[in-house]
Write a protein that holds these residues in place. Structure first.
Motif, mmCIF file in Angstrom:
data_model
loop_
_atom_site.group_PDB
_atom_site.id
_atom_site.type_symbol
_atom_site.label_atom_id
_atom_site.label_comp_id
_atom_site.label_asym_id
_atom_site.label_seq_id
_atom_site.Cartn_x
_atom_site.Cartn_y
_atom_site.Cartn_z
ATOM 1 N N LEU A 6 -5.698 -0.705 -31.360
ATOM 2 C CA LEU A 6 -7.051 -1.162 -31.646
ATOM 3 C C LEU A 6 -7.669 -0.289 -32.742
ATOM 4 C CD1 LEU A 6 -8.381 -1.855 -28.060
ATOM 5 C CD2 LEU A 6 -7.257 -3.396 -29.640
ATOM 6 N N SER A 294 -19.185 -5.499 -19.974
ATOM 7 C CA SER A 294 -18.473 -5.466 -18.686
ATOM 8 C C SER A 294 -17.593 -4.235 -18.563
ATOM 9 C CB SER A 294 -17.603 -6.721 -18.520
ATOM 10 O OG SER A 294 -18.411 -7.852 -18.499
ATOM 11 N N PHE A 296 -15.876 -2.760 -20.794
ATOM 12 C CA PHE A 296 -14.853 -2.661 -21.829
ATOM 13 C C PHE A 296 -15.497 -2.302 -23.159
ATOM 14 C CE2 PHE A 296 -12.998 -5.601 -18.809
ATOM 15 C CZ PHE A 296 -11.696 -5.153 -18.713
ATOM 16 N N GLU A 297 -14.732 -1.613 -23.978
ATOM 17 C CA GLU A 297 -15.154 -1.377 -25.350
ATOM 18 C C GLU A 297 -14.226 -2.214 -26.226
ATOM 19 O OE1 GLU A 297 -14.992 2.514 -27.836
ATOM 20 O OE2 GLU A 297 -16.624 2.693 -26.380
ATOM 21 N N PHE A 298 -14.776 -3.258 -26.837
ATOM 22 C CA PHE A 298 -13.921 -4.213 -27.526
ATOM 23 C C PHE A 298 -13.773 -3.847 -28.997
ATOM 24 C CE2 PHE A 298 -15.413 -6.716 -23.916
ATOM 25 C CZ PHE A 298 -14.196 -7.188 -23.449
ATOM 26 N N ALA A 299 -12.553 -3.989 -29.502
ATOM 27 C CA ALA A 299 -12.300 -3.689 -30.907
ATOM 28 C C ALA A 299 -11.255 -4.662 -31.433
ATOM 29 C CB ALA A 299 -11.823 -2.255 -31.080
ATOM 30 N N ARG A 300 -11.119 -4.634 -32.744
ATOM 31 C CA ARG A 300 -10.184 -5.521 -33.396
ATOM 32 C C ARG A 300 -8.763 -4.988 -33.229
ATOM 33 N NH1 ARG A 300 -11.326 -6.719 -39.586
ATOM 34 N NH2 ARG A 300 -10.499 -4.628 -39.691
ATOM 35 N N LEU B 10 -15.017 -15.323 -19.469
ATOM 36 C CA LEU B 10 -13.972 -14.332 -19.737
ATOM 37 C C LEU B 10 -12.887 -14.342 -18.668
ATOM 38 C CD1 LEU B 10 -16.066 -11.349 -21.143
ATOM 39 C CD2 LEU B 10 -14.819 -13.107 -22.377
ATOM 40 N N LEU B 39 -11.455 -10.221 -30.005
ATOM 41 C CA LEU B 39 -11.383 -8.767 -29.914
ATOM 42 C C LEU B 39 -10.679 -8.413 -28.607
ATOM 43 C CD1 LEU B 39 -15.026 -7.827 -30.947
ATOM 44 C CD2 LEU B 39 -13.036 -8.020 -32.413
ATOM 45 N N ARG B 40 -10.175 -7.197 -28.539
ATOM 46 C CA ARG B 40 -9.497 -6.792 -27.309
ATOM 47 C C ARG B 40 -10.060 -5.474 -26.826
ATOM 48 N NH1 ARG B 40 -4.803 -10.517 -27.418
ATOM 49 N NH2 ARG B 40 -5.147 -10.168 -25.218
ATOM 50 N N GLY B 41 -10.000 -5.314 -25.512
ATOM 51 C CA GLY B 41 -10.489 -4.075 -24.932
ATOM 52 C C GLY B 41 -9.609 -3.636 -23.789
ATOM 53 N N GLU B 42 -9.679 -2.358 -23.475
ATOM 54 C CA GLU B 42 -8.873 -1.805 -22.401
ATOM 55 C C GLU B 42 -9.760 -0.863 -21.602
ATOM 56 O OE1 GLU B 42 -5.128 -0.488 -23.853
ATOM 57 O OE2 GLU B 42 -4.656 0.584 -21.998
ATOM 58 N N MET B 43 -9.571 -0.867 -20.278
ATOM 59 C CA MET B 43 -10.395 -0.013 -19.443
ATOM 60 C C MET B 43 -9.490 0.729 -18.483
ATOM 61 S SD MET B 43 -13.796 -1.045 -17.338
ATOM 62 C CE MET B 43 -13.062 -2.398 -16.477
ATOM 63 N N VAL B 50 -6.889 -2.125 -17.127
ATOM 64 C CA VAL B 50 -7.076 -3.572 -17.260
ATOM 65 C C VAL B 50 -7.287 -3.875 -18.729
ATOM 66 C CG1 VAL B 50 -8.257 -5.530 -16.244
ATOM 67 C CG2 VAL B 50 -8.529 -3.278 -15.223
ATOM 68 N N ARG B 51 -6.759 -5.010 -19.128
ATOM 69 C CA ARG B 51 -7.002 -5.437 -20.498
ATOM 70 C C ARG B 51 -7.800 -6.721 -20.493
ATOM 71 N NH1 ARG B 51 -1.396 -4.135 -23.591
ATOM 72 N NH2 ARG B 51 -2.199 -2.379 -24.773
ATOM 73 N N GLN B 52 -8.592 -6.892 -21.497
ATOM 74 C CA GLN B 52 -9.438 -8.082 -21.566
ATOM 75 C C GLN B 52 -9.583 -8.527 -23.014
ATOM 76 O OE1 GLN B 52 -10.878 -9.931 -19.050
ATOM 77 N NE2 GLN B 52 -11.390 -11.278 -20.748
ATOM 78 N N ALA B 53 -9.533 -9.843 -23.216
ATOM 79 C CA ALA B 53 -9.776 -10.394 -24.547
ATOM 80 C C ALA B 53 -11.228 -10.856 -24.628
ATOM 81 C CB ALA B 53 -8.842 -11.568 -24.811
ATOM 82 N N LEU B 54 -11.811 -10.750 -25.796
ATOM 83 C CA LEU B 54 -13.201 -11.168 -25.992
ATOM 84 C C LEU B 54 -13.281 -12.036 -27.245
ATOM 85 C CD1 LEU B 54 -16.275 -10.588 -25.088
ATOM 86 C CD2 LEU B 54 -16.275 -9.103 -27.082
ATOM 87 N N PRO B 206 -18.801 -12.933 -16.750
ATOM 88 C CA PRO B 206 -18.050 -11.686 -16.564
ATOM 89 C C PRO B 206 -16.595 -11.931 -16.191
ATOM 90 C CG PRO B 206 -19.695 -11.993 -14.838
ATOM 91 C CD PRO B 206 -19.959 -13.024 -15.849
ATOM 92 N N PRO B 207 -15.714 -10.988 -16.595
ATOM 93 C CA PRO B 207 -14.283 -11.182 -16.383
ATOM 94 C C PRO B 207 -13.881 -11.100 -14.907
ATOM 95 C CG PRO B 207 -14.712 -9.061 -17.423
ATOM 96 C CD PRO B 207 -15.992 -9.792 -17.399
ATOM 97 N N ARG B 208 -14.712 -10.533 -14.047
ATOM 98 C CA ARG B 208 -14.354 -10.559 -12.627
ATOM 99 C C ARG B 208 -15.604 -10.388 -11.790
ATOM 100 N NH1 ARG B 208 -13.998 -5.385 -13.770
ATOM 101 N NH2 ARG B 208 -12.586 -5.759 -15.493
#
Lengths: 317, 208
Positions: A6, A294, A296-300, B10, B39-43, B50-54, B206-208
């Protein structure tokens, strides 16, 4: 998905052309301000310095606006630019630089226009024109910081420190431009020495504002990646070599040696280059802060450097 | 008057990028221009991550910053709340691209071919270049308009129609009986970057 990387989103739209405009508007506005202040405080002895400063104002800003025009996508529409001064800093800025150029042209007139000598003799009128011009020179110098600061998603710019930083850099580079050409135009050594001392003080103040600016950027979550990009990322060479070394540290020590001769010329040239690098660093360091939702920190997703293999060279299977 | 908006669930999005490709086909956007993006995120840290697409697109804000910063008034809002650009008024200063909190605006100098240099330009790509020039234009800012041409023909926006997970719902926010009003009210709908105060009209569940 295993090796997805990312990355933050860097702004790529405003680069060297805009940096050149910001720099030239700073030099022009700063030199004009310094010229007017020299006239107001220094009296007749400082007339040469004042004339040089005032004369630098118009051409620098005018050339700067040419860079702005070159950056436009559709320059033929450029006349529409002052349609919405209520909300847009670009519209307001256009009005500011047009007024500045008008006053600078009138003020400069006492050197070139046939009826200019009247203005040279009539000190009170000259001071009035100078103060009006100085107001717009000040606005020319700081509005660019406000313009960038209005951009909320680019957290590096979204700070009130940016106009202050641009102001100190503009005055300092303006004085350097006066020093650079003043030696050959009959400015006395004492005056050059005083200019160098004033400029050295301004450089210290600029360094202080720059440190606060970057510390603030680093401590703010949204702009931390921008600060990292400037301090150790791909903008780092322009920052450490251009801004810190060429723009602040070297000119400071060279200016302590005096305001004339080779050291002063070198200080001015390095300092002006540093001013350009400062604008580029600020622009190129601008990154759109990540969207947080939610938890998450979203990035490209970072794209590979060469997503498409050249024809005939397929990747090894 | 309708006030169009979108809901993206989501939970249902699995990051397939269909919306990106559907948008590209519907709007003939050149390389590097993504009116619809993911966009993508990871927590968390492995093994508890967990991964999530936005998916993101223009949020058609009620109080758009891009419209405020536009010096010429080229950016305007239609009666049904869509933010559009008058390409004849845009000067290409790119200030709106800097101001948009969602990175939804793009500007290209020219429509470069998708294929390597030296290959002939296909008829389809020639058509795309023309369509792009007519609707959006080079050198000016461009952005999503909730597929205004498709909606004129009674269809949903392309990203809504192609979504295989049915994560996207398009509709009228002013109509309290519409599906998206119901979803926002009952499924904890939220918007991105509420702190910038642009009042976006794309809501997320929300994703969950």
């Amino acid at each position: 998905m295993g090796s997805v990387k990312l990355e933050g989103q860097v702004q790529i739209e405003w680069r060297w052309l805009i940096a050149a405009y910001l720099f030239l508007a700073g030099v022009g506005g700063g030199a004009y301000l310094a010229g007017v202040i020299a006239d107001l405080l220094g009296g007749p002895d400082w007339m040469t310095v004042s004339k040089i400063g005032v004369t630098l104002g118009l051409p620098c800003v005018l050339i700067g606006t040419l860079f702005l025009l070159a950056d436009l996508g559709t320059p033929t529409n450029a006349w529409r630019v002052w349609m919405k001064p209520k909300t847009s800093w670009i519209a307001r800025g256009t009005i500011i630089i047009v007024f500045f150029m008008i006053f600078a042209a009138i003020h400069m007139g006492w050197l070139v226009w046939p009826f200019g000598s009247q203005l040279a003799d009539d000190a009170s009128t000259r001071h009035l024109v100078g103060v009006l011009g100085a107001i717009f020179a000040f606005l020319t110098v700081i509005y660019t910081g406000l313009l960038l600061g209005y951009s909320q998603p680019i957290a590096l710019w979204h700070t009130a420190l940016l106009p202050v930083l641009f102001f100190f850099s503009a005055i300092s580079t303006g004085i350097m431009a006066i020093m650079l050409i003043g030696g050959g135009l009959g400015v006395s050594m004492e005056q050059l020495g005083l200019l160098a001392n004033v400029d050295a003080v301004l450089l210290v103040l600029e360094l202080f504002v720059l440190i606060v600016f970057l510390y603030n950027a680093y401590r703010t979550v949204e702009s931390r990646f921008s600060a990292k990009r400037i301090l150790s990322g791909s903008v780092a060479p322009a920052f450490w070599l251009g801004v810190i070394a060429c723009g602040l540290v070297l000119p400071f020590f060279l200016e302590l040696q005096g305001g004339h001769g080779f050291t002063a010329t070198l200080a001015a040239v390095l300092g002006l280059f540093g001013g350009l690098c400062l604008r580029f660093t600020v622009l190129a360091g601008g990154m759109i802060s990540p969207i947080v939702a939610s938890g998450f920190e979203f990035a490209r997703v970072a794209r590979p450097k060469d997503p498409m293999p050249a024809m005939g060279k397929l990747p090894p299977s | 008057m309708a006030r169009y908006g979108m809901v993206i669930d989501l939970k249902r999005c699995y990051g397939c990028y269909s919306c990106v490709m559907g948008c590209k086909q519907a709007n003939h956007t050149p390389p590097g221009v993504f009116w619809s993006r993911v966009l993508r995120g990871e927590m968390g840290t492995y093994p508890n991550s967990v991964r999530q697409a936005l998916p993101v697109l223009c949020n058609q804000c009620e109080e758009p910053d891009c419209m405020k910063v536009c010096p010429t008034g080229a950016t305007y809002q239609t009666e049904d709340g869509i933010v559009r650009i008058d390409k004849n008024k845009c000067i290409g200063c790119k200030y709106c691209i800097m101001a948009c909190p969602y990175g939804a605006r793009y500007s290209v100098e020219e429509y470069k071919s998708y294929f390597p240099e030296g290959l002939p330009i296909s008829d389809y790509e020639k058509f795309c270049m023309q369509a792009w020039e007519v609707k959006s234009g080079n050198g000016v800012s461009t952005k999503c308009d909730f597929c205004i041409d498709r909606r004129a023909g009674g269809k949903d926006p392309a990203c809504v129609e192609v979504c295989p997970g049915k994560a996207r719902v398009f509709g009228d926010l002013d109509d309290p009986e519409s599906e998206i009003s119901y979803l926002i009210k009952t499924k904890r709908g939220f918007v991105l970057r509420p702190e910038v105060g642009t009042e976006p009209k794309v809501y997320y569940l929300p994703p969950r």
